[in-house]
Design a protein around this motif. Structure first.
Motif, PDB file in Angstrom:
ATOM      1  N   ASP A   8      49.249  18.315  -2.531  1.00 35.12           N
ATOM      2  CA  ASP A   8      49.731  17.275  -1.637  1.00 35.12           C
ATOM      3  C   ASP A   8      50.263  17.976  -0.383  1.00 35.12           C
ATOM      4  OD1 ASP A   8      50.806  14.748  -0.753  1.00 35.12           O
ATOM      5  OD2 ASP A   8      52.762  15.404  -1.486  1.00 35.12           O
ATOM      6  N   THR A  12      55.506  18.624  -0.226  1.00 37.97           N
ATOM      7  CA  THR A  12      54.995  19.635  -1.153  1.00 37.97           C
ATOM      8  C   THR A  12      54.723  20.944  -0.413  1.00 37.97           C
ATOM      9  OG1 THR A  12      53.996  17.957  -2.585  1.00 37.97           O
ATOM     10  CG2 THR A  12      53.144  20.203  -2.777  1.00 37.97           C
ATOM     11  N   GLY A  51      55.197   8.982   1.405  1.00 36.96           N
ATOM     12  CA  GLY A  51      54.091   9.375   0.531  1.00 36.96           C
ATOM     13  C   GLY A  51      53.059   8.276   0.378  1.00 36.96           C
ATOM     14  N   SER A 114      45.929  14.381   0.834  1.00 39.61           N
ATOM     15  CA  SER A 114      47.158  13.789   1.375  1.00 39.61           C
ATOM     16  C   SER A 114      46.973  12.334   1.769  1.00 39.61           C
ATOM     17  CB  SER A 114      47.612  14.592   2.597  1.00 39.61           C
ATOM     18  OG  SER A 114      48.676  13.953   3.259  1.00 39.61           O
ATOM     19  N   LYS A 148      44.982   7.452  -4.051  1.00 42.26           N
ATOM     20  CA  LYS A 148      44.942   8.912  -4.132  1.00 42.26           C
ATOM     21  C   LYS A 148      44.110   9.400  -5.313  1.00 42.26           C
ATOM     22  CE  LYS A 148      47.677  12.752  -2.713  1.00 42.26           C
ATOM     23  NZ  LYS A 148      48.997  13.205  -2.246  1.00 42.26           N
ATOM     24  N   GLY A 168      52.054  18.253  -6.531  1.00 42.86           N
ATOM     25  CA  GLY A 168      52.631  17.257  -5.630  1.00 42.86           C
ATOM     26  C   GLY A 168      54.008  16.817  -6.077  1.00 42.86           C
ATOM     27  N   ASP A 173      50.680  11.503  -6.912  1.00 43.41           N
ATOM     28  CA  ASP A 173      50.036  12.786  -7.216  1.00 43.41           C
ATOM     29  C   ASP A 173      49.834  12.946  -8.721  1.00 43.41           C
ATOM     30  OD1 ASP A 173      50.178  13.762  -4.439  1.00 43.41           O
ATOM     31  OD2 ASP A 173      52.333  13.808  -4.798  1.00 43.41           O
TER      32      ASP A 173
END
Length: 219
Positions: A8, A12, A51, A114, A148, A168, A173
């Protein structure tokens, strides 16, 4: 066997908080100058949701604004982020480059996945010369679903990854890891939450710990 690590970016590898408040203040000052905002900058609210993809950020921070206004704010915020990164106002987390060097020396492939936008990620990779170690950087913009798990899946398919981990700090993540059958390594950094990290296979407090974890994963 080649080990693949998918990192990530925000919270991170990159200390987003270094430019977060600065850039968000820039953006909301701009909104105030247009007489479309008369409150304080909602930094705390943004920290709660950092995020998630930016379109969802603006839905949360600007619930009473039009989609057009959110898109304009998104574009201005991205512009400020990129400029602040290019001026060196951000920072990587400690040991990022050292760990990347170690991973490459030990036949590991490095990728970035990301929720950040493409131009934002390019600015970070370019300023810190991360492409010296990173095979490719992937943005959530490349995935129509803005999920993601789908982004990580696209990396796995493109590079035929059969053995690896996702590193992450947030639940997105960890879920992306589980959905794709990899090992989840949770980073107990600035934006991490204990309840989310508890679902990771491994939790680290410093990226340096990857140097001891990696040999164990290869066994």
């Amino acid at each position: 066997m080649t080990q693949s690590l998918i990192f990530d970016m925000d919270g991170t590898l990159f200390q987003t908080d270094k430019i977060l408040e600065l850039s968000l203040n820039d953006a909301f000052s701009h909104l105030r100058s247009l007489n479309k905002w008369d409150e304080e900058t909602p930094i705390d609210k943004y920290r709660e949701i950092i995020g998630v993809p930016l379109p969802k950020v603006w839905e949360t921070l600007l619930p009473n604004h039009s989609n057009e206004e959110r898109e304009q704010m998104d574009a201005y915020f991205l512009e400020r982020l990129v400029e602040n990164i290019s001026e060196g106002k951000g920072a990587l987390y400690p040991n990022v480059k050292e760990v990347f060097s170690y991973l490459k020396e030990n036949n590991s492939s490095i990728y970035i996945a990301s929720n950040g936008l493409t131009e934002y990620l390019k600015a970070i990779v370019s300023y810190y010369h991360l492409d010296e170690w990173v095979t490719e950087t992937f943005s959530i913009q490349q995935i129509q679903s803005l999920n993601k798990s789908d982004l990580v899946q696209s990396i796995i398919k493109k590079y035929c990854i059969t053995n690896g981990a996702v590193v992450g700090d947030r639940l997105s993540d960890i879920n992306a890891t589980k959905d794709n059958g990899l090992v989840s390594i949770g980073c107990n950094f600035d934006f991490a939450r204990e309840d989310e990290l508890s679902q990771a296979d491994i939790v680290i407090d410093d990226l340096n710990e990857l140097q001891t974890i990696l040999p164990k994963l290869k066994k």
